[in-house]
Structure formats: structure tokens, C-alpha cells
Motif scaffolding. Sequence first.
Motif, short mmCIF file in Angstrom:
data_model
loop_
_atom_site.label_atom_id
_atom_site.label_comp_id
_atom_site.label_asym_id
_atom_site.label_seq_id
_atom_site.Cartn_x
_atom_site.Cartn_y
_atom_site.Cartn_z
N LYS A 91 0.84 -1.20 0.00
CA LYS A 91 0.00 0.00 0.00
C LYS A 91 0.88 1.25 0.00
CE LYS A 91 -4.07 1.91 2.33
NZ LYS A 91 -3.56 3.28 2.61
N GLU A 92 2.09 1.09 0.49
CA GLU A 92 3.04 2.20 0.55
C GLU A 92 4.29 1.83 -0.24
OE1 GLU A 92 2.24 4.97 2.01
OE2 GLU A 92 0.44 4.26 3.07
N LYS B 257 -2.02 7.76 -3.41
CA LYS B 257 -2.76 7.65 -2.15
C LYS B 257 -4.14 7.04 -2.36
CE LYS B 257 -0.69 11.45 0.50
NZ LYS B 257 -0.97 12.73 1.19
N THR B 258 -4.86 7.56 -3.37
CA THR B 258 -6.20 7.07 -3.69
C THR B 258 -6.32 6.97 -5.21
OG1 THR B 258 -7.10 9.32 -3.68
CG2 THR B 258 -7.29 8.05 -1.63
N ASP C 283 -8.57 3.72 -1.35
CA ASP C 283 -7.12 3.63 -1.18
C ASP C 283 -6.44 3.00 -2.40
OD1 ASP C 283 -7.30 4.75 1.31
OD2 ASP C 283 -7.24 2.85 2.38
N TYR D 153 -3.40 0.83 -4.13
CA TYR D 153 -2.46 -0.26 -3.87
C TYR D 153 -1.59 -0.47 -5.10
CZ TYR D 153 -5.13 -1.54 0.30
OH TYR D 153 -5.75 -1.52 1.53
N SER E 216 -6.97 -2.11 -6.54
CA SER E 216 -7.50 -1.25 -5.49
C SER E 216 -9.02 -1.39 -5.38
CB SER E 216 -7.12 0.21 -5.76
OG SER E 216 -5.72 0.37 -5.77
N HIS F 241 -11.14 -3.15 -2.25
CA HIS F 241 -12.24 -2.43 -1.60
C HIS F 241 -13.50 -3.29 -1.54
CE1 HIS F 241 -15.52 0.76 -1.70
NE2 HIS F 241 -14.91 0.97 -0.54
N LYS G 93 -12.99 0.14 4.68
CA LYS G 93 -11.61 -0.22 4.98
C LYS G 93 -11.59 -1.53 5.74
CE LYS G 93 -9.77 4.51 5.08
NZ LYS G 93 -8.86 4.36 3.95
#
Length: 269
Positions: free
Chosen positions: A126-127, A141-142, A149, A151, A199, A203, A210
Motif C-alpha cells: 500500500k506504501e 494515495k487514492t 485507497d 495499492y 484497489s 475495496h 476499509k
Amino acid sequence: MAQTRGLLVFARNNGEVDYVGQAFDLARRAHMHLGLPTTIVTDSKNYDLSVFDNVIIDNSKTRHNTKSFYDGKLYKSAVQWKNDLRSRSFYLSPYQETIVLDSDIVICNDKFLKCFDLEDNFAIYKESTDLVNRPTLPEFKTVSDNSVDFYWASCFFFRKDKITKTFFDLLTHIEQNWEHYIKTYNILTSNFRNDYLFSIGIHIMNGFVKGNFAHEMPGKLYHTTDKSTLVGIKDNTLTFVLEDGIACTIKDCNVHVMNKYSLDRCLHD
């Protein structure tokens, strides 16, 4: 004895970027640092593919995606983007436990092996850390200004079971109904993109809130955008001129090099 663990890479050339050549280096580094076999999915038949442990030739028609690729800040070219097979990873992988990597990830350590110690059957980043010293760009970020969010589908791990099969079947459904989902998730580009696909799928698997379906990949992934330039690779040391003009050297870290032109040049030197 059947191989139960391995690496999967998709590499389909587009006339400008040598993804198969990048995948060669990825497979070499996977053997060196991870001791893992590598399976390539490609539509290229005019290569010596003996470096790969398994070769899957897929001539499926690709979506007509066109994307602007930068080579540093001064050069930009619109090229065909063949990126629409990743939802089939569950069925294409010959392994029970699979690490899927983009061909432009340069493996420089053994941290990916920690995936096999995870109790979770799906993990993804995710980061990712930008080598340019700045806050995370909004696009990472999104998936849109007021959406879910983001990914990084450039790197993920899965273990085959009923839940991960459901996830990849869901990805196929989303891909087949892409126009509907980009409107639902306020995505402004019509181009198909795996980061957005995964992403959205995560979801939905989280029940539209989340949740914890997707777990974090072990280790740290670094990246440079295509406006930065890779100028050298020597063993596990990568040298860049970043888009802010700063020279940067990074050693023993896994790096996603988005400037594919500069990666090609370094690999062919």
C-alpha cells in the motif's frame, strides 16, 4: 517434485520498451537473491527464453491502451500499454505460492522471501517510498480525489486457496466491466490500469469499507517515477538522477524503476 513456490512476471513488448529483456534480469536476480524459479507470460517468441523455468506464450488481444511514458523530464512518447493479463495470475501461475513482480522492479536483496512466512494468503504494497524526498503524490494515495485507497499492483504475493480464487475471479469481472467501475469509482482516465483494478477489488473484498483482506508485503519497496533517470546499475547498487536534479545512489534495496527507457539502457550496456 513439483515447484510450489516461484515468481511470475508478465512481459509483452510494445516496440519501444524491452519488457522481456527486463524480465531476463528479473529472473537472473530472482535466482541470485531468492533462489526461486521464474515463470514468464509473454507474446514474444523471437527470444531465447531459456533463462526462465517456465514460459507461457499468450497471444491474447490486448486492450487498446495508450500511455505517455517519460524518459526523464525532457522526453515523452505515447506508446501502446499491454497490461491486461494480471487478473489471470491465479490460473497462470504454476506455483501454490506466487510472488508477482513488474519486470521493471530491480531485486537487490532477499526480503521477498519473507512472503512465504506470512500466515495471510494475499499481500500487496500500500506504501512505496519515492526516492525524491517529498510527500506521497496524490495519485499514489487514492485512485481518484474522493475514492478508495491506492495499492501497488506492481508487486504482490498470493497463496492459492478459495478466497484468493474469489479475489482473482472478481478482478476478471471488474476488468470485463471496466467502463462501469471507473465511473463508479470516479476514475477520470479510461485507460485500464492494474493498480486501479486491484484497489477496486480489495475495496470490494473488504465489504466496501476499509478492511484487512490485503496485508502488507514484507520489506520496503522504493520507486522512482519516469521523470527520474536511472544512469547505472552495478551489482546491487543503482544510481539515479532524480527529477528534482539530485543525484542519488541506493544499495541493497528493491527498487521499482518507472523510467523504463533508462532501465533498458542500463541493462543493455
